[in-house]
Structure formats: C-alpha cells, structure tokens
Design a protein around this motif. Structure first.
Motif, PDB file in Angstrom:
ATOM      1  N   LYS A  56       0.513  -0.763   0.041  1.00 59.38           N
ATOM      2  CA  LYS A  56       0.133   0.325   0.197  1.00 59.38           C
ATOM      3  C   LYS A  56       1.085   1.118  -0.076  1.00 59.38           C
ATOM      4  O   LYS A  56       0.280   2.275   0.056  1.00 59.38           O
ATOM      5  N   LYS A  57       1.937   1.509   0.063  1.00 57.32           N
ATOM      6  CA  LYS A  57       3.039   2.495   0.281  1.00 57.32           C
ATOM      7  C   LYS A  57       2.540   3.418  -1.081  1.00 57.32           C
ATOM      8  O   LYS A  57       2.939   4.625  -0.569  1.00 57.32           O
ATOM      9  N   ASP A  58       2.273   2.936  -2.282  1.00 57.11           N
ATOM     10  CA  ASP A  58       1.960   4.327  -3.535  1.00 57.11           C
ATOM     11  C   ASP A  58       0.097   4.379  -3.785  1.00 57.11           C
ATOM     12  O   ASP A  58      -0.238   5.070  -4.223  1.00 57.11           O
ATOM     13  N   VAL A  59      -0.317   4.002  -2.601  1.00 60.74           N
ATOM     14  CA  VAL A  59      -1.576   4.072  -2.615  1.00 60.74           C
ATOM     15  C   VAL A  59      -2.306   5.399  -2.593  1.00 60.74           C
ATOM     16  O   VAL A  59      -1.958   6.319  -1.974  1.00 60.74           O
ATOM     17  N   GLY A  60      -2.988   5.721  -3.906  1.00 63.12           N
ATOM     18  CA  GLY A  60      -3.645   6.926  -3.554  1.00 63.12           C
ATOM     19  C   GLY A  60      -5.262   7.172  -3.197  1.00 63.12           C
ATOM     20  O   GLY A  60      -5.826   6.376  -2.306  1.00 63.12           O
ATOM     21  N   LEU A  61      -5.635   8.540  -3.105  1.00 59.77           N
ATOM     22  CA  LEU A  61      -7.548   8.690  -2.480  1.00 59.77           C
ATOM     23  C   LEU A  61      -7.602   9.139  -3.446  1.00 59.77           C
ATOM     24  O   LEU A  61      -7.362  10.643  -4.671  1.00 59.77           O
ATOM     25  N   ASP A  62      -8.826   8.580  -3.583  1.00 60.01           N
ATOM     26  CA  ASP A  62      -9.802   9.301  -5.475  1.00 60.01           C
ATOM     27  C   ASP A  62     -10.637   9.955  -4.873  1.00 60.01           C
ATOM     28  O   ASP A  62     -11.343  10.340  -5.912  1.00 60.01           O
ATOM     29  N   GLY A  63     -11.091   9.379  -3.718  1.00 62.24           N
ATOM     30  CA  GLY A  63     -12.300  10.414  -3.689  1.00 62.24           C
ATOM     31  C   GLY A  63     -12.738  10.623  -1.545  1.00 62.24           C
ATOM     32  O   GLY A  63     -11.634   9.629  -0.958  1.00 62.24           O
ATOM     33  N   LEU A  64     -13.109  11.525  -1.335  1.00 56.67           N
ATOM     34  CA  LEU A  64     -13.143  11.768   0.077  1.00 56.67           C
ATOM     35  C   LEU A  64     -14.726  12.539   0.266  1.00 56.67           C
ATOM     36  O   LEU A  64     -15.465  13.208   0.288  1.00 56.67           O
ATOM     37  N   GLU A  65     -15.832  11.068   0.575  1.00 59.45           N
ATOM     38  CA  GLU A  65     -17.153  11.431   0.686  1.00 59.45           C
ATOM     39  C   GLU A  65     -17.608  11.702   2.343  1.00 59.45           C
ATOM     40  O   GLU A  65     -16.924  11.262   3.084  1.00 59.45           O
ATOM     41  N   PRO A  66     -18.552  13.100   2.883  1.00 52.65           N
ATOM     42  CA  PRO A  66     -18.421  13.277   3.719  1.00 52.65           C
ATOM     43  C   PRO A  66     -19.920  11.767   4.039  1.00 52.65           C
ATOM     44  O   PRO A  66     -20.343  11.587   3.354  1.00 52.65           O
ATOM     45  N   VAL A  67     -19.379  11.125   6.027  1.00 49.46           N
ATOM     46  CA  VAL A  67     -20.528  10.678   6.347  1.00 49.46           C
ATOM     47  C   VAL A  67     -21.456  11.770   7.266  1.00 49.46           C
ATOM     48  O   VAL A  67     -20.648  11.865   7.880  1.00 49.46           O
ATOM     49  N   GLY A  68     -22.443  11.706   6.937  1.00 50.48           N
ATOM     50  CA  GLY A  68     -22.860  12.333   7.980  1.00 50.48           C
ATOM     51  C   GLY A  68     -22.182  13.472   8.482  1.00 50.48           C
ATOM     52  O   GLY A  68     -21.835  14.484   8.389  1.00 50.48           O
ATOM     53  N   ASN A  69     -22.438  14.324   9.783  1.00 50.57           N
ATOM     54  CA  ASN A  69     -21.033  15.226  10.428  1.00 50.57           C
ATOM     55  C   ASN A  69     -20.375  14.489  11.182  1.00 50.57           C
ATOM     56  O   ASN A  69     -19.772  15.535  11.938  1.00 50.57           O
ATOM     57  N   TYR A  70     -20.300  13.634  10.864  1.00 49.61           N
ATOM     58  CA  TYR A  70     -19.011  13.006  12.396  1.00 49.61           C
ATOM     59  C   TYR A  70     -18.125  11.988  11.394  1.00 49.61           C
ATOM     60  O   TYR A  70     -17.189  11.299  11.811  1.00 49.61           O
ATOM     61  N   ALA A  71     -17.748  11.646   9.854  1.00 51.52           N
ATOM     62  CA  ALA A  71     -16.764  10.810   9.387  1.00 51.52           C
ATOM     63  C   ALA A  71     -17.022  11.676   8.149  1.00 51.52           C
ATOM     64  O   ALA A  71     -17.826  11.648   8.091  1.00 51.52           O
ATOM     65  N   VAL A  72     -15.983  10.593   7.041  1.00 47.64           N
ATOM     66  CA  VAL A  72     -15.574  10.594   6.293  1.00 47.64           C
ATOM     67  C   VAL A  72     -15.744   9.481   5.677  1.00 47.64           C
ATOM     68  O   VAL A  72     -14.813   8.565   6.468  1.00 47.64           O
ATOM     69  N   GLN A  73     -15.681   9.367   4.367  1.00 48.86           N
ATOM     70  CA  GLN A  73     -15.523   7.860   3.805  1.00 48.86           C
ATOM     71  C   GLN A  73     -14.550   7.190   2.720  1.00 48.86           C
ATOM     72  O   GLN A  73     -15.162   8.304   1.596  1.00 48.86           O
ATOM     73  N   PRO A  74     -13.081   7.416   2.666  1.00 56.34           N
ATOM     74  CA  PRO A  74     -12.201   7.686   1.368  1.00 56.34           C
ATOM     75  C   PRO A  74     -12.400   6.315   0.083  1.00 56.34           C
ATOM     76  O   PRO A  74     -12.815   5.574   0.785  1.00 56.34           O
ATOM     77  N   SER A  75     -12.214   6.933  -1.298  1.00 52.49           N
ATOM     78  CA  SER A  75     -12.084   5.709  -1.726  1.00 52.49           C
ATOM     79  C   SER A  75     -10.282   5.442  -2.152  1.00 52.49           C
ATOM     80  O   SER A  75      -9.947   6.806  -2.509  1.00 52.49           O
ATOM     81  N   PHE A  76     -10.192   4.785  -2.168  1.00 50.71           N
ATOM     82  CA  PHE A  76      -8.160   4.380  -2.162  1.00 50.71           C
ATOM     83  C   PHE A  76      -8.648   3.672  -3.648  1.00 50.71           C
ATOM     84  O   PHE A  76      -9.122   3.253  -4.305  1.00 50.71           O
ATOM     85  N   SER A  77      -7.327   4.151  -4.238  1.00 51.83           N
ATOM     86  CA  SER A  77      -6.484   3.913  -5.586  1.00 51.83           C
ATOM     87  C   SER A  77      -6.741   2.343  -5.818  1.00 51.83           C
ATOM     88  O   SER A  77      -6.704   2.056  -6.535  1.00 51.83           O
ATOM     89  N   ASP A  78      -6.740   1.473  -4.993  1.00 47.02           N
ATOM     90  CA  ASP A  78      -6.862  -0.237  -4.984  1.00 47.02           C
ATOM     91  C   ASP A  78      -8.130  -0.817  -4.751  1.00 47.02           C
ATOM     92  O   ASP A  78      -8.103  -1.721  -5.251  1.00 47.02           O
ATOM     93  N   GLY A  79      -8.976   0.222  -4.905  1.00 47.20           N
ATOM     94  CA  GLY A  79     -10.477  -0.526  -4.578  1.00 47.20           C
ATOM     95  C   GLY A  79     -10.766   0.165  -3.334  1.00 47.20           C
ATOM     96  O   GLY A  79     -12.409  -0.361  -3.268  1.00 47.20           O
ATOM     97  N   HIS A  80     -10.349  -0.341  -2.610  1.00 44.04           N
ATOM     98  CA  HIS A  80     -10.725  -0.092  -1.109  1.00 44.04           C
ATOM     99  C   HIS A  80     -11.535   1.617  -0.382  1.00 44.04           C
ATOM    100  O   HIS A  80     -11.618   2.196  -0.926  1.00 44.04           O
TER     101      HIS A  80
END
Length: 137
Positions: free
Chosen positions: A63-87
């Motif tokens: 996961k050394k070179d993993v990127g972040l494809d997106g970062l979505e808000p979850v309510g007003n308490y969190a975020v849900q990232p989408s990583f470049s490896d599909g996670h």
C-alpha cells in the motif's frame, strides 16, 4: 452520535494533497496533522482490515503508493475515502482521524514491525483472496 465523543475536537479544515499523498486536517483544538494515505489505508476501520473482532486483523501490504480517489462526507461525524486500490468501505470518524494523526509515529512503528514479522515489505503485493468471502466487504 456515533464517531464523536462529547467535547472531542472536530475538523475545521481538510485538504487532500494528491502529490504528497497526505490528508491534512486542522482540528478545533488547534492540532494539525498530515496523515499519509498509506497509514489511513493500512489502518482502515473496515471489516476487511480490522476483521470482525480482536485477533482477526488482516495485515495490509503493498500500500506504499496508494492514492486517494475520493473523500465523501458521512453525516457530520466522518468521511469515507475511496482508495486507488479499490478499497472504499472504511468510515473514518473525526475521533479516529484524530487518533491516526496523533498516534502516527507509534502506528508506523507497529505497522513496520508487523510487516517485518510477516516477512513482507510495504511494497509486497497483498496475497490473492482464495475462497474467502464476507458480506461486509
């Protein structure tokens, strides 16, 4: 509310730095962290990484070179990232992001020790999942 302890610091500003692969977060208590995407990915609070209970954690490698494809808000308490490896199944509460930022030296040390113990590196690809299935991934 889930993901927030009463009186806990909350993010005031969040910046995704794609080239340096870090999430910069400023919190209401004045703390500021630069959390590497790799650290976020290998400590994702998802069932895929954390398992369904203590002792079921899955060591993440490659996961050394993993990127972040997106970062979505979850309510007003969190975020849900989408990583470049599909996670994309981890939900990062403000408390958890603060924990990752404030404890990153210890977390890196623990992570590299677990990699060494397993005989793999940050570049070693994850083994293929064979016949392992879980409805939460």
């Amino acid at each position: 509310m889930a993901g927030l302890q009463s009186g806990a610091p909350t993010p005031q500003e969040m910046t995704v730095h794609s080239q340096s692969k870090v999430l910069q977060i400023s919190f209401s208590d004045g703390a500021e962290f630069r959390i590497p995407f790799e650290l976020m990915r290998v400590y994702s609070p998802s069932a895929e990484v954390m398992g369904h209970g203590p002792g079921q954690e899955v060591l993440q490698s490659g996961k050394k070179d993993v990127g972040l494809d997106g970062l979505e808000p979850v309510g007003n308490y969190a975020v849900q990232p989408s990583f470049s490896d599909g996670h994309n199944s981890g939900i990062f509460s403000w408390d958890y992001l603060y924990f990752l930022g404030s404890q990153q030296d210890k977390l890196w040390s623990d992570y590299t020790a677990r990699l060494a113990e397993a005989g793999v590196t940050r570049d070693t690809p994850m083994p293929e999942k064979a016949g392992k299935s879980c409805g939460s991934h």
